[in-house]
Write an enzyme that holds these catalytic residues in place. Structure first.
Site, PDB file in Angstrom:
ATOM      1  N   ASP A   1       3.186  -3.420  11.325  1.00 41.98           N
ATOM      2  CA  ASP A   1       1.878  -3.981  11.725  1.00 41.98           C
ATOM      3  C   ASP A   1       2.154  -4.501  13.408  1.00 41.98           C
ATOM      4  O   ASP A   1       3.328  -4.867  13.475  1.00 41.98           O
ATOM      5  CB  ASP A   1       1.465  -5.194  10.890  1.00 41.98           C
ATOM      6  CG  ASP A   1       2.527  -5.965  10.600  1.00 41.98           C
ATOM      7  OD1 ASP A   1       3.790  -6.078  10.847  1.00 41.98           O
ATOM      8  OD2 ASP A   1       2.254  -6.732   9.426  1.00 41.98           O
TER       9      ASP A   1
ATOM     10  N   GLU B   1      -4.301  -8.140   4.011  1.00 48.49           N
ATOM     11  CA  GLU B   1      -4.731  -9.461   3.281  1.00 48.49           C
ATOM     12  C   GLU B   1      -5.391  -9.074   1.920  1.00 48.49           C
ATOM     13  O   GLU B   1      -5.886  -8.177   1.687  1.00 48.49           O
ATOM     14  CB  GLU B   1      -5.494 -10.044   4.143  1.00 48.49           C
ATOM     15  CG  GLU B   1      -4.959 -10.622   5.678  1.00 48.49           C
ATOM     16  CD  GLU B   1      -3.936 -11.676   5.548  1.00 48.49           C
ATOM     17  OE1 GLU B   1      -3.346 -12.124   4.402  1.00 48.49           O
ATOM     18  OE2 GLU B   1      -3.911 -12.497   6.617  1.00 48.49           O
TER      19      GLU B   1
ATOM     20  N   HIS C   1       0.312 -10.535   0.681  1.00 50.77           N
ATOM     21  CA  HIS C   1       0.235  -9.582   1.489  1.00 50.77           C
ATOM     22  C   HIS C   1       1.415  -8.636   1.820  1.00 50.77           C
ATOM     23  O   HIS C   1       2.577  -9.294   1.655  1.00 50.77           O
ATOM     24  CB  HIS C   1      -0.592  -9.964   2.798  1.00 50.77           C
ATOM     25  CG  HIS C   1       0.107 -10.619   3.808  1.00 50.77           C
ATOM     26  ND1 HIS C   1      -0.412 -11.743   4.680  1.00 50.77           N
ATOM     27  CD2 HIS C   1       1.354 -10.636   4.084  1.00 50.77           C
ATOM     28  CE1 HIS C   1       0.460 -12.174   5.503  1.00 50.77           C
ATOM     29  NE2 HIS C   1       1.502 -11.547   5.194  1.00 50.77           N
TER      30      HIS C   1
ATOM     31  N   ASN D   1       0.565 -15.184   0.207  1.00 50.60           N
ATOM     32  CA  ASN D   1      -0.736 -14.774  -0.542  1.00 50.60           C
ATOM     33  C   ASN D   1      -0.626 -13.408  -0.954  1.00 50.60           C
ATOM     34  O   ASN D   1      -1.667 -12.633  -1.539  1.00 50.60           O
ATOM     35  CB  ASN D   1      -1.819 -15.047   0.515  1.00 50.60           C
ATOM     36  CG  ASN D   1      -1.791 -13.896   1.503  1.00 50.60           C
ATOM     37  OD1 ASN D   1      -1.047 -13.204   1.747  1.00 50.60           O
ATOM     38  ND2 ASN D   1      -2.885 -14.173   2.515  1.00 50.60           N
TER      39      ASN D   1
END
Ligand code: GLP
Length: 264
Positions: A67, A144, A139, A137
């Site tokens: 990313d 996400e 990811h 979380n």
């Protein structure tokens, strides 16, 4: 998934380094998927050391990062390009043209950038080994919660939680809220995956993706579909796993089988 628990984050980095080193020594033109964040830093340091000592060469290796922040220039110290140069690429013998990130400036068409990134990966024959970190979380990359399990490289809006965690690297007015990330389906196409999670903050997402249901609410749980994933954990990250004894006995059995097989 192979769940492997190590006594320390250093031992995790050592194991990951060995796996990557063995792969590149067997196939010098390996295509590696790279990750950023604090987790892989120890591994990058060990890989640099191996390269300096002449035990490993990245001359024929191609890399694709997971990313990059949208609209953040590679010259900007906060970009993932800058991170990769600083922490890894500048210290190894990799050919700069063989290192790729899904960089996209605000005047570029993000759909084109995303499509081209997928095409570039496919053109190199796909990713041999993908390194992954884990968001608090759940990811992976910047996929996400609620990301489609069939997603490809695309622009994603970061959650408030991710923005809060990453705010240490940005002054509030300039923090990017968007990123371009490989999709979950892109990640699952890698032939081998090393998921690295260390520290107590990863204990809950580790429990969820390893022992919980497959769910878009925990994107890493999609790894349950992948047939060649090693999950490398330190004691803290493994602390909430219910079936730890089983995972450890699997590793003992695997080592015994390997010994036996070698003896034949
Ligand atoms: C970022 C990156 C992820 C990384 C995650 C965890 O959000 N996009 O690829 O895995 O952070 O970072 P850390 O290793 O610092 O906990």
């Amino acid at each position: 998934m192979d769940i492997m628990i190590f006594r320390s984050s250093e031992a995790v980095a050592e194991y990951a380094t060995q796996v990557i080193k063995d792969l590149i020594n067997k196939k010098p033109a390996t295509v590696l998927g790279m990750a950023t964040g604090s987790t892989p830093l120890l591994m990058y340091r060990r890989l640099i050391e191996e390269c300096r000592r002449g035990f490993l060469s990245f001359r024929e290796v191609t890399t694709f990062n997971l990313d990059e922040y949208y609209g953040v220039n590679g010259e900007d110290a906060r970009s993932y390009r800058a991170y990769m140069q600083r922490e890894f690429f500048d210290h190894i013998d990799i050919v700069p043209e063989n290192t790729h990130l899904p960089a996209c400036s605000s005047d570029q068409d993000h759909l084109d950038v995303s499509r081209n990134y997928e095409a570039l990966i496919a053109g190199k024959g796909g990713i041999d080994l993908q390194v992954l970190g884990l968001g608090q979380n759940g990811h992976i990359g910047f996929n996400e919660p609620t990301s489609s399990l069939g997603s490809r490289t695309r622009i994603k809006t970061l959650t408030q939680g991710t923005l809060n965690i990453n705010s240490q690297y940005f002054s509030s007015e300039s923090q990017p809220e968007l990123a371009i990330t490989m999709g979950i389906a892109t990640i699952l196409e890698a032939r081998q995956i090393l998921m690295i999670a260390t520290g107590a903050k990863k204990a809950e997402p580790v429990r969820q993706f390893v022992e919980g249901p497959v769910s878009t609410m925990c994107p890493a749980s999609a790894l349950q579909f992948h047939n060649n994933t090693q999950v490398l954990l330190d004691e803290d990250a493994a602390s909430l796993l219910a079936n730890r004894e089983y995972y450890e006995s699997v590793q003992v059995q695997k080592r015994q089988l390997a010994e036996q097989f070698r003896g034949i």
